[in-house]
Design a protein around this motif. Structure first.
Motif, PDB file in Angstrom:
ATOM      1  N   ALA A 203      -8.266   3.707  -2.794  1.00  0.00           N
ATOM      2  CA  ALA A 203      -9.187   4.837  -2.862  1.00  0.00           C
ATOM      3  C   ALA A 203      -8.379   6.126  -2.999  1.00  0.00           C
ATOM      4  CB  ALA A 203     -10.037   4.870  -1.584  1.00  0.00           C
ATOM      5  N   PRO A 204      -8.803   7.057  -3.803  1.00  0.00           N
ATOM      6  CA  PRO A 204     -10.055   7.086  -4.564  1.00  0.00           C
ATOM      7  C   PRO A 204     -10.000   6.333  -5.900  1.00  0.00           C
ATOM      8  CG  PRO A 204      -8.873   9.133  -4.880  1.00  0.00           C
ATOM      9  CD  PRO A 204      -8.030   8.290  -3.981  1.00  0.00           C
TER      10      PRO A 204
ATOM     11  N   SER B  13       0.856  -1.175   0.000  1.00  0.00           N
ATOM     12  CA  SER B  13       0.000   0.000   0.000  1.00  0.00           C
ATOM     13  C   SER B  13       0.898   1.231   0.000  1.00  0.00           C
ATOM     14  CB  SER B  13      -0.871  -0.010   1.252  1.00  0.00           C
ATOM     15  OG  SER B  13      -1.309   1.299   1.528  1.00  0.00           O
ATOM     16  N   VAL B  14       0.428   2.273  -0.649  1.00  0.00           N
ATOM     17  CA  VAL B  14       1.221   3.492  -0.731  1.00  0.00           C
ATOM     18  C   VAL B  14       1.408   4.090   0.662  1.00  0.00           C
ATOM     19  CG1 VAL B  14      -0.707   5.077  -1.144  1.00  0.00           C
ATOM     20  CG2 VAL B  14       1.545   5.589  -2.109  1.00  0.00           C
ATOM     21  N   SER B  15       0.518   3.718   1.582  1.00  0.00           N
ATOM     22  CA  SER B  15       0.646   4.260   2.939  1.00  0.00           C
ATOM     23  C   SER B  15       1.934   3.781   3.615  1.00  0.00           C
ATOM     24  CB  SER B  15      -0.572   3.870   3.773  1.00  0.00           C
ATOM     25  OG  SER B  15      -0.608   2.459   3.894  1.00  0.00           O
ATOM     26  N   GLN B  16       2.463   2.631   3.134  1.00  0.00           N
ATOM     27  CA  GLN B  16       3.708   2.136   3.712  1.00  0.00           C
ATOM     28  C   GLN B  16       4.893   3.065   3.432  1.00  0.00           C
ATOM     29  OE1 GLN B  16       2.486  -2.128   2.314  1.00  0.00           O
ATOM     30  NE2 GLN B  16       4.476  -2.312   3.307  1.00  0.00           N
TER      31      GLN B  16
ATOM     32  N   PHE C   9      -0.655  12.824  -6.575  1.00  0.00           N
ATOM     33  CA  PHE C   9      -0.891  13.404  -5.253  1.00  0.00           C
ATOM     34  C   PHE C   9      -2.323  13.885  -5.130  1.00  0.00           C
ATOM     35  CE2 PHE C   9       3.620  13.996  -6.102  1.00  0.00           C
ATOM     36  CZ  PHE C   9       4.205  13.613  -4.905  1.00  0.00           C
ATOM     37  N   SER C  10      -2.725  14.140  -3.900  1.00  0.00           N
ATOM     38  CA  SER C  10      -4.022  14.775  -3.719  1.00  0.00           C
ATOM     39  C   SER C  10      -3.956  16.172  -4.348  1.00  0.00           C
ATOM     40  CB  SER C  10      -4.379  14.824  -2.234  1.00  0.00           C
ATOM     41  OG  SER C  10      -3.330  15.417  -1.519  1.00  0.00           O
ATOM     42  N   PRO C  11      -5.095  16.716  -4.727  1.00  0.00           N
ATOM     43  CA  PRO C  11      -5.080  17.899  -5.598  1.00  0.00           C
ATOM     44  C   PRO C  11      -4.465  19.142  -4.957  1.00  0.00           C
ATOM     45  CG  PRO C  11      -7.318  17.351  -4.917  1.00  0.00           C
ATOM     46  CD  PRO C  11      -6.459  16.225  -4.496  1.00  0.00           C
ATOM     47  N   LEU C  12      -4.503  19.212  -3.650  1.00  0.00           N
ATOM     48  CA  LEU C  12      -4.107  20.471  -3.026  1.00  0.00           C
ATOM     49  C   LEU C  12      -2.629  20.538  -2.674  1.00  0.00           C
ATOM     50  CD1 LEU C  12      -7.279  20.923  -0.838  1.00  0.00           C
ATOM     51  CD2 LEU C  12      -6.699  22.016  -3.016  1.00  0.00           C
TER      52      LEU C  12
ATOM     53  N   GLU D 149     -12.366   4.726 -12.042  1.00  0.00           N
ATOM     54  CA  GLU D 149     -11.350   5.622 -11.493  1.00  0.00           C
ATOM     55  C   GLU D 149      -9.945   5.110 -11.781  1.00  0.00           C
ATOM     56  OE1 GLU D 149     -11.550   8.794  -9.781  1.00  0.00           O
ATOM     57  OE2 GLU D 149     -13.286   8.560 -11.093  1.00  0.00           O
ATOM     58  N   LYS D 150      -9.791   3.799 -11.721  1.00  0.00           N
ATOM     59  CA  LYS D 150      -8.493   3.218 -12.068  1.00  0.00           C
ATOM     60  C   LYS D 150      -8.110   3.612 -13.484  1.00  0.00           C
ATOM     61  CE  LYS D 150      -8.043  -0.822  -9.184  1.00  0.00           C
ATOM     62  NZ  LYS D 150      -8.894  -1.937  -8.843  1.00  0.00           N
ATOM     63  N   MET D 151      -9.092   3.448 -14.371  1.00  0.00           N
ATOM     64  CA  MET D 151      -8.834   3.755 -15.768  1.00  0.00           C
ATOM     65  C   MET D 151      -8.529   5.240 -15.927  1.00  0.00           C
ATOM     66  SD  MET D 151      -8.428   2.273 -18.533  1.00  0.00           S
ATOM     67  CE  MET D 151      -9.268   0.881 -19.218  1.00  0.00           C
TER      68      MET D 151
END
Ligand SMILES: Nc1nc2c(ncn2[C@@H]2O[C@H](COP(=O)(O)OP(=O)(O)O)[C@@H](O)[C@H]2O)c(=O)[nH]1
Ligand SMILES: [Mg+2]
Lengths: 606, 242
Positions: free
Chosen positions: A487-488, A451-454, A542-545, A494-496
């Motif tokens: 997620a998301p 997981s990217v959280s790692q 990354f997240s948008p912000l 969304e994957k695509m």
């Protein structure tokens, strides 16, 4: 731009070469805005605009002419504008946005060939049949079709129906004589008139000593690829670059070669120009279907690299050793796969000194395994050519699952001897035994993608990292690492969407006319950063912000994390074995022998 | 091709019928039969092209030649293209001729025969119908009837029996000393399971004694699913057109 560049130098002290190439480092802020605009349109128009349809659309014959026809009217710069404005959001109907084209770096010789085709068409009056190929696919429609693959075969589709046109990406293969060989949707037979038109196009242009490369029309890209006696055509409403689509057609070509070899295809068509190649490919359509689905959903193809399952170094080594010990004469590759990812590859010494296994060949093998999942209880023995290794000779592949009935761990053994099935099957028993003793299966079962959280970097949602720094003398396979899409990006749509964004970034980085080293791209729902250096190619989401500064810090951390984990993430030192003290034939050495047998086989068909 | 060999084996081994994923090369299965393991090869067409056919048949104790009852051509191709591949079989190999897809032509084959057998979805039935109807050339012996929704049965039991006789002659075997045609010609449906167990179990029972006799030779027993490339997809393989 310069400030970011400086930040960059701080991060990677070693990346000196970047400094001399400032002009090439281009931060595409303007393009980000363009894309953000187009993405915001997405939310408002989830369904296709009312589709313009010609009532007399009774003939598929007109489709291609129609696809080409708009080129007659549009200036090259105009169609580039459209492509840019619509962004990478595939199949989503966006109105031509009112933003300016940010730059022309996507433009290349494509428009010229487009014009040329248009001219040829005008001469041939083919455009009279044009009805405007306006159908566009929506992700929703696609998803609807994909939900019931077992019940609905694409072969049976009504090729005159609007839904047929709305597929995001059509792929056709035909012979030089215009005989249909394969169509991704609908049977090739029903489409033979369409194929005929395509062939007419190709021969027009050939007669003018020019080869059609691609054609753009309103929302569609038509790409042609001629390989020997085969012509491959892609009609795509995805926003992929011509180069990427051509790469995908090349995979289709390679998969066909992998079943028949280049030499025999050439020979067949030398003998008989209008040979019906489906005679020999019968039953293999699903392999090509599977390949095209993989190409759309698995970034391995885009990156031309293989994805390994993360494993502790010690487990990977012990698996390699098990494979190294289970050998028999003429065995050249032993490959272990779990969850469609590579665990390890072990190679015959002399063969691998000769040449290395290319990622594309591995992709073809993985696709073959996917297509054969119906035989999970059995052991498969099949001739297979690895086109990049040697397009003219066969290997014999032994495929068997080691963990029935789960069937997630697959063993693939490649031999150059077609009679070796029982000897190779014996290797499998040895491998099975050793794996039982070492409890390898339960250890493999615990191995997972990560997981990217790692990574421990907030705001980082996903990434793809492909290193280039593997010492060459290992003859290492190109690899990449990537976390699960979470997620998301959990739904198929969304994957695509994320993959499409990556594909867009990739096309910018690899643009033939204007390659970029670094792209920072702010979209509406995420921010992406792509970066290529002499040591790696990296795509991050990354997240948008996230701010530029944050993204840069994050990438520093990410690179450090990858460095720390690389022994687990990649196959570092591919193991070798020697099956005979003095191998009588490597695959290459055996070439003439192999061809003889194909010759005989072919003659018996006549 | 497409006569249903893989489906037959799936029905027998897994007790299921699905619209199978295409056969990649030959597939080798081991079936536990009492205290014995019987090896079965499911072949995949293109064998002649690749020259692998002889390997699948080497030392075989039984060969199952499968055709599609709705395709006359599939039977013809068995003889024209596939019989020669059996040359490497064991000298006392036995031959079974199997007409599959009987559910398409015979109402009593439409009923599931296995206790746990259930028919597949109607989609695939329709699909196969279409393929067969559009694909089959008019055979010289039994013209296609276009009446009714059921595809006409193109190959009769008598056609199969006649082929069996020709195979014995090809192999140089005496009809009197060989197994009778009535016993060795089957009609099956992988879809409903009709006659599938009977087919495999009859063959296993027939080959076991001969295997036990040869036990010292230390040779396994191989049953082959030999097919015709014709079948539903005969449009792909018109013979003699090249
Ligand atoms: N109606 C019907 N269809 C069948 C039967 N057996 C196979 N099929 C269909 O025929 C096609 C080819 O089957 P397959 O087992 O792959 O044939 P193979 O190429 O000989 O292995 C598939 O679409 C099957 O669903 C059967 O008994 N009845
Ligand atoms: Mg099969």
């Amino acid at each position: 731009m310069l400030s970011l560049h400086r930040d960059w130098d701080d991060i990677m002290e070693k990346e000196d070469h970047q400094q001399g190439e400032e002009q090439e480092v281009k931060i595409c802020d303007s393009s980000s805005e363009t894309l953000a605009t187009s993405l915001s349109l997405l939310g408002n128009h989830m369904f296709p605009d009312s589709v313009q349809r010609n009532d007399s659309s009774d003939s598929q014959l007109s489709d291609l002419a129609a696809a080409v026809e708009p080129c007659l009217k549009s200036e090259p710069s105009d169609h580039v504008t459209r492509r840019e404005n619509e962004g990478p959001e595939n199949g989503v109907p966006t109105q031509p946005a009112d933003t300016e084209p940010e730059d022309a770096d996507v433009e290349n010789e494509q428009s010229d060939s487009g014009d040329f085709v248009a001219e040829m068409l005008a001469k041939a009056k083919l455009e009279e049949q044009g009805i405007g190929l306006k159908g566009r696919s929506s992700p929703l429609l696609e998803a609807g079709n994909d939900e019931s693959p077992a019940l609905m075969s694409h072969r049976d589709e009504d090729v005159t129906a609007e839904s047929w046109r709305q597929h995001r990406k059509h792929v056709f293969v035909l012979s030089e004589a215009g005989k249909p060989i394969y169509s991704r949707y609908g049977s090739e037979e029903a489409l033979s008139s369409t194929m005929g038109v395509m062939m007419a196009l190709v021969s027009f242009v050939q007669s003018g000593d020019n080869v059609i490369r691609s054609v753009y029309s309103d929302g569609h890209t038509v790409v042609f690829l001629q390989k020997g006696p085969l012509v491959l055509v892609c009609v795509s409403s995805s926003r992929q670059s011509e180069q990427q689509l051509r790469g995908e057609l090349l995979y289709v070509y390679y998969q066909i070669i992998s079943m028949l070899t280049q030499a025999s295809i050439s020979r067949i068509f030398e003998h008989k120009k209008n040979y019906d190649l489906r005679r020999l490919l019968a039953g293999s359509e699903k392999i090509l279907d599977g390949l095209l689905n993989l190409v759309d959903s698995d970034p391995s193809f885009l990156l031309a690299a293989v994805h390994c399952l993360p494993l502790t170094c010690s487990l990977r080594d012990s698996l390699s050793q098990i494979l190294q010990k289970a050998i028999t004469p003429n065995l050249v590759f032993s490959i272990l796969i779990a969850k469609n990812q590579l665990l390890t590859i072990v190679q015959e010494k002399t063969v691998i000194e000769d040449t290395r296994l290319e990622p594309a060949d591995v992709h073809l093998l993985l696709n073959l395994i996917g297509a054969s999942s119906a035989f999970q209880a059995g052991e498969i023995w099949t001739p297979i050519c690895l086109p990049l290794f040697n397009p003219d000779c066969y290997f014999y592949a032994y495929i068997s699952y080691l963990d029935p009935p789960d069937c997630t761990v697959c063993l693939l053994l490649l031999s150059t001897d077609k009679e070796a099935f029982y000897a190779v099957a014996e290797c499998k028993r040895k491998i099975e035994e050793a794996m039982v003793t070492q409890k390898s299966l339960s250890l493999i079962a615990k191995a997972q993608s990560y997981s990217v959280s790692q990574v421990g970097v907030s705001d980082l949602r996903h990434f793809m990292y492909k290193p280039f720094d593997v010492p060459d003398h290992y003859r290492q396979l190109s690899q990449f690492t990537s976390p699960e899409m979470e997620a998301p990006y959990s739904s198929e749509e969304e994957k695509m969407r994320l993959l499409d964004l990556y594909r867009y970034m990739h096309s910018r980085i690899h643009s033939t006319s204007r390659p970029l080293k670094l792209i920072y791209h702010v979209a509406e729902r995420e921010t992406l950063l792509a970066w290529v250096t002499s040591k790696f190619e990296l795509y991050t989401c990354f997240s948008p912000l996230v701010t530029k500064a944050c993204a840069i810090t994050a990438i520093t951390k990410l690179l450090r994390w990858i460095k720390k984990e690389e022994d687990r993430l990649f196959i570092r030192y591919p193991a070798k074995y020697s099956t005979t003290p003095n191998p009588s034939k490597s695959s290459r050495g055996a070439k003439s022998d192999q061809q003889d047998s194909t010759d005989n086989g072919f003659l018996s068909l006549l | 091709m497409n006569v249903g060999k893989t489906s037959l084996l799936h029905r027998y081994m897994d007790r299921t019928f699905k619209d199978t994923i295409s056969t990649v090369g030959g597939a080798f299965f081991l079936k536990q039969w009492g205290p014995y393991h019987i090896s079965i090869w499911d072949t995949a067409g293109r064998e002649q092209f690749h020259g692998l056919g002889s390997m699948y048949c080497r030392g075989a104790a039984a060969v199952i030649l499968t055709y599609d009852v709705t395709s006359w051509q599939s039977l013809a191709e068995l003889e024209e293209r596939f019989l020669s591949l059996t040359d490497t079989a064991h000298h006392d190999c036995i031959y079974a001729i199997v007409g599959n897809k009987a559910d398409l032509t015979d109402t009593n084959a439409q009923l599931a025969q296995d206790s746990d057998g259930h028919s597949g979805d109607s989609d695939s039935l329709e699909r196969t119908d279409e393929q067969v109807l559009s694909a089959c050339p008019t055979p010289p012996a039994s013209p296609v009837s276009l009446s009714g929704l059921m595809p006409h049965k193109q190959v009769t039991h008598e056609d199969a029996v006649a082929l069996y006789g020709r195979i014995l002659r090809y192999k140089g075997l005496e009809e009197t000393s060989s197994l009778p045609a009535e016993k060795m010609c089957f009609e099956t449906s992988a879809k409903t399971g009709y006659n599938v167990d009977t087919l495999f179990e009859t063959l296993f029972d027939l080959v076991l004694p001969s295997i036990l006799r040869k036990r010292n030779e230390n040779q396994g027993c191989t049953v082959n699913l030999e097919d015709s490339r014709g079948g539903g997809g005969s449009k792909r393989s018109r013979s003699g057109c090249c």
